[in-house]
Design a protein around this motif. Structure first.
Motif, PDB file in Angstrom:
ATOM      1  N   TRP A 190       0.708  -1.205  -0.002  1.00 16.33           N
ATOM      2  CA  TRP A 190      -0.003   0.102   0.018  1.00 16.33           C
ATOM      3  C   TRP A 190       0.932   1.254   0.132  1.00 16.33           C
ATOM      4  O   TRP A 190       2.151   1.135   0.370  1.00 16.33           O
ATOM      5  N   GLY A 191       0.207   2.333  -0.047  1.00 20.49           N
ATOM      6  CA  GLY A 191       1.062   3.725  -0.012  1.00 20.49           C
ATOM      7  C   GLY A 191       1.532   4.248  -1.479  1.00 20.49           C
ATOM      8  O   GLY A 191       1.504   3.270  -2.515  1.00 20.49           O
ATOM      9  N   LYS A 192       2.418   5.206  -1.197  1.00 16.47           N
ATOM     10  CA  LYS A 192       3.044   5.998  -2.365  1.00 16.47           C
ATOM     11  C   LYS A 192       4.503   5.895  -2.317  1.00 16.47           C
ATOM     12  O   LYS A 192       4.992   6.181  -3.338  1.00 16.47           O
ATOM     13  N   MET A 193       4.991   5.810  -1.192  1.00 19.50           N
ATOM     14  CA  MET A 193       6.453   6.077  -0.845  1.00 19.50           C
ATOM     15  C   MET A 193       7.273   4.785  -1.636  1.00 19.50           C
ATOM     16  O   MET A 193       6.862   3.532  -1.552  1.00 19.50           O
ATOM     17  N   THR A 194       8.562   4.982  -2.203  1.00 18.42           N
ATOM     18  CA  THR A 194       9.400   3.802  -2.653  1.00 18.42           C
ATOM     19  C   THR A 194       9.870   3.320  -1.544  1.00 18.42           C
ATOM     20  O   THR A 194       9.946   3.823  -0.209  1.00 18.42           O
ATOM     21  N   HIS A 195      10.666   2.314  -1.718  1.00 13.40           N
ATOM     22  CA  HIS A 195      11.694   1.777  -0.585  1.00 13.40           C
ATOM     23  C   HIS A 195      12.457   2.619   0.131  1.00 13.40           C
ATOM     24  O   HIS A 195      12.682   2.722   1.375  1.00 13.40           O
ATOM     25  N   GLY A 196      13.298   3.572  -0.718  1.00 10.53           N
ATOM     26  CA  GLY A 196      14.118   4.306  -0.280  1.00 10.53           C
ATOM     27  C   GLY A 196      13.556   5.587   0.575  1.00 10.53           C
ATOM     28  O   GLY A 196      14.100   5.919   1.678  1.00 10.53           O
ATOM     29  N   GLN A 197      12.643   5.921   0.085  1.00  9.52           N
ATOM     30  CA  GLN A 197      11.745   7.035   0.736  1.00  9.52           C
ATOM     31  C   GLN A 197      11.124   6.674   2.245  1.00  9.52           C
ATOM     32  O   GLN A 197      11.260   7.206   3.123  1.00  9.52           O
ATOM     33  N   MET A 198      10.589   5.096   2.033  1.00 10.50           N
ATOM     34  CA  MET A 198      10.103   4.878   3.291  1.00 10.50           C
ATOM     35  C   MET A 198      11.440   4.523   4.403  1.00 10.50           C
ATOM     36  O   MET A 198      11.184   5.027   5.625  1.00 10.50           O
ATOM     37  N   LEU A 199      12.508   4.262   4.012  1.00 10.82           N
ATOM     38  CA  LEU A 199      13.712   3.812   4.719  1.00 10.82           C
ATOM     39  C   LEU A 199      14.006   5.461   5.328  1.00 10.82           C
ATOM     40  O   LEU A 199      14.453   5.509   6.568  1.00 10.82           O
ATOM     41  N   HIS A 200      13.999   6.518   4.475  1.00  8.03           N
ATOM     42  CA  HIS A 200      14.392   7.673   5.251  1.00  8.03           C
ATOM     43  C   HIS A 200      13.406   8.372   6.069  1.00  8.03           C
ATOM     44  O   HIS A 200      13.550   8.763   6.876  1.00  8.03           O
ATOM     45  N   HIS A 201      12.136   7.947   5.662  1.00  6.58           N
ATOM     46  CA  HIS A 201      10.786   8.453   6.668  1.00  6.58           C
ATOM     47  C   HIS A 201      11.036   7.828   7.917  1.00  6.58           C
ATOM     48  O   HIS A 201      10.593   8.486   8.922  1.00  6.58           O
ATOM     49  N   CYS A 202      11.446   6.550   8.275  1.00  6.76           N
ATOM     50  CA  CYS A 202      11.555   5.937   9.334  1.00  6.76           C
ATOM     51  C   CYS A 202      12.451   6.338  10.316  1.00  6.76           C
ATOM     52  O   CYS A 202      12.434   5.996  11.310  1.00  6.76           O
ATOM     53  N   GLN A 203      13.482   7.111   9.682  1.00  4.99           N
ATOM     54  CA  GLN A 203      14.430   7.750  10.547  1.00  4.99           C
ATOM     55  C   GLN A 203      14.088   9.087  11.488  1.00  4.99           C
ATOM     56  O   GLN A 203      14.400   9.130  12.437  1.00  4.99           O
TER      57      GLN A 203
ATOM     58  N   ALA B  34       2.386  12.741   8.444  1.00  5.74           N
ATOM     59  CA  ALA B  34       2.635  13.967   9.131  1.00  5.74           C
ATOM     60  C   ALA B  34       3.440  14.810   7.854  1.00  5.74           C
ATOM     61  O   ALA B  34       4.389  14.446   7.331  1.00  5.74           O
ATOM     62  N   LYS B  35       3.046  15.864   7.569  1.00  7.20           N
ATOM     63  CA  LYS B  35       3.668  16.773   6.583  1.00  7.20           C
ATOM     64  C   LYS B  35       5.122  17.053   6.718  1.00  7.20           C
ATOM     65  O   LYS B  35       5.775  16.658   5.429  1.00  7.20           O
ATOM     66  N   PHE B  36       5.609  17.221   7.647  1.00  8.54           N
ATOM     67  CA  PHE B  36       7.087  17.441   7.690  1.00  8.54           C
ATOM     68  C   PHE B  36       7.888  16.014   7.696  1.00  8.54           C
ATOM     69  O   PHE B  36       9.184  16.100   7.597  1.00  8.54           O
ATOM     70  N   LEU B  37       7.352  14.848   7.545  1.00  8.19           N
ATOM     71  CA  LEU B  37       7.889  13.535   7.361  1.00  8.19           C
ATOM     72  C   LEU B  37       7.527  12.829   6.069  1.00  8.19           C
ATOM     73  O   LEU B  37       7.864  11.829   5.607  1.00  8.19           O
ATOM     74  N   ARG B  38       6.671  13.712   5.335  1.00  8.00           N
ATOM     75  CA  ARG B  38       6.656  13.307   3.880  1.00  8.00           C
ATOM     76  C   ARG B  38       7.661  13.176   3.162  1.00  8.00           C
ATOM     77  O   ARG B  38       8.593  14.420   3.090  1.00  8.00           O
ATOM     78  N   GLU B  39       7.823  12.418   2.192  1.00  6.80           N
ATOM     79  CA  GLU B  39       9.153  12.208   1.388  1.00  6.80           C
ATOM     80  C   GLU B  39       8.830  12.436  -0.205  1.00  6.80           C
ATOM     81  O   GLU B  39       7.945  11.895  -0.645  1.00  6.80           O
ATOM     82  N   LYS B  40       9.349  13.358  -0.678  1.00  9.95           N
ATOM     83  CA  LYS B  40       9.023  13.725  -2.199  1.00  9.95           C
ATOM     84  C   LYS B  40      10.244  13.377  -3.094  1.00  9.95           C
ATOM     85  O   LYS B  40      10.177  13.118  -4.218  1.00  9.95           O
ATOM     86  N   GLU B  41      11.322  13.437  -2.480  1.00 11.70           N
ATOM     87  CA  GLU B  41      12.726  13.472  -3.287  1.00 11.70           C
ATOM     88  C   GLU B  41      12.966  11.921  -3.524  1.00 11.70           C
ATOM     89  O   GLU B  41      12.597  11.040  -2.655  1.00 11.70           O
TER      90      GLU B  41
END
Length: 147
Positions: free
Chosen positions: A28-41, A82-89
């Motif tokens: 589910w969701g839109k994040m890529t694997h790399g974005q999710m890993l960064h988000h989890c930090q 949360a807006k500040f943890l959204r990954e777009k890059e």
């Protein structure tokens, strides 16, 4: 809910991250694997006081959402981020995986701490609540990618 302060739960999470591959199918969701890993930090960066995301205290979040951060009830799929943890890059999978493992080791090295600085948005958490919250967040996103 398991706590990341528990050695068995900590080892489980690290193994699941190790088993995550770029080919792991997103459930589910839109994040890529790399974005999710960064988000989890992000939650670790807050807890370890590494990054100031500019969060402000939010009484609505404290009243209506705080307990869900560490309760036994799993979060539903596709919860808004949360807006500040959204990954777009674009985020490099291998780099982000290595960084998340490093931050987990830093977290683990402080497992004997009993007091933590209050969360900037939600306020005070006990040690147990921090550990459960961190486990729950990682579990949610690892399930998102089938590990």
């Amino acid at each position: 809910m398991k706590s990341l302060f528990d050695a068995e739960a900590f080892s489980e999470i690290k193994n699941r991250i190790e088993n995550l591959a770029e080919a792991s199918p997103r459930q589910w969701g839109k994040m890529t694997h790399g974005q999710m890993l960064h988000h989890c930090q992000g939650p670790f960066n807050i807890m370890l006081e590494k990054v100031d995301y500019g969060m402000k205290p939010n009484w609505l979040a404290k009243v209506f959402f705080k307990k869900s951060l560490y309760s036994d009830k799993l979060w539903r799929k596709n919860l808004p981020t949360a807006k500040f943890l959204r990954e777009k890059e674009h985020r490099n999978f291998n780099d982000e995986k290595a960084q998340l493992m490093r931050i987990l080791d830093e977290f683990e090295s402080q497992k004997d701490r009993t007091e933590w600085t209050p969360h900037p948005g939600f306020g005070y958490f006990t040690r147990d609540q921090w550990g459960r919250m961190q486990y729950k967040h990682l579990d949610h996103h690892l399930r998102q990618f089938g590990v």
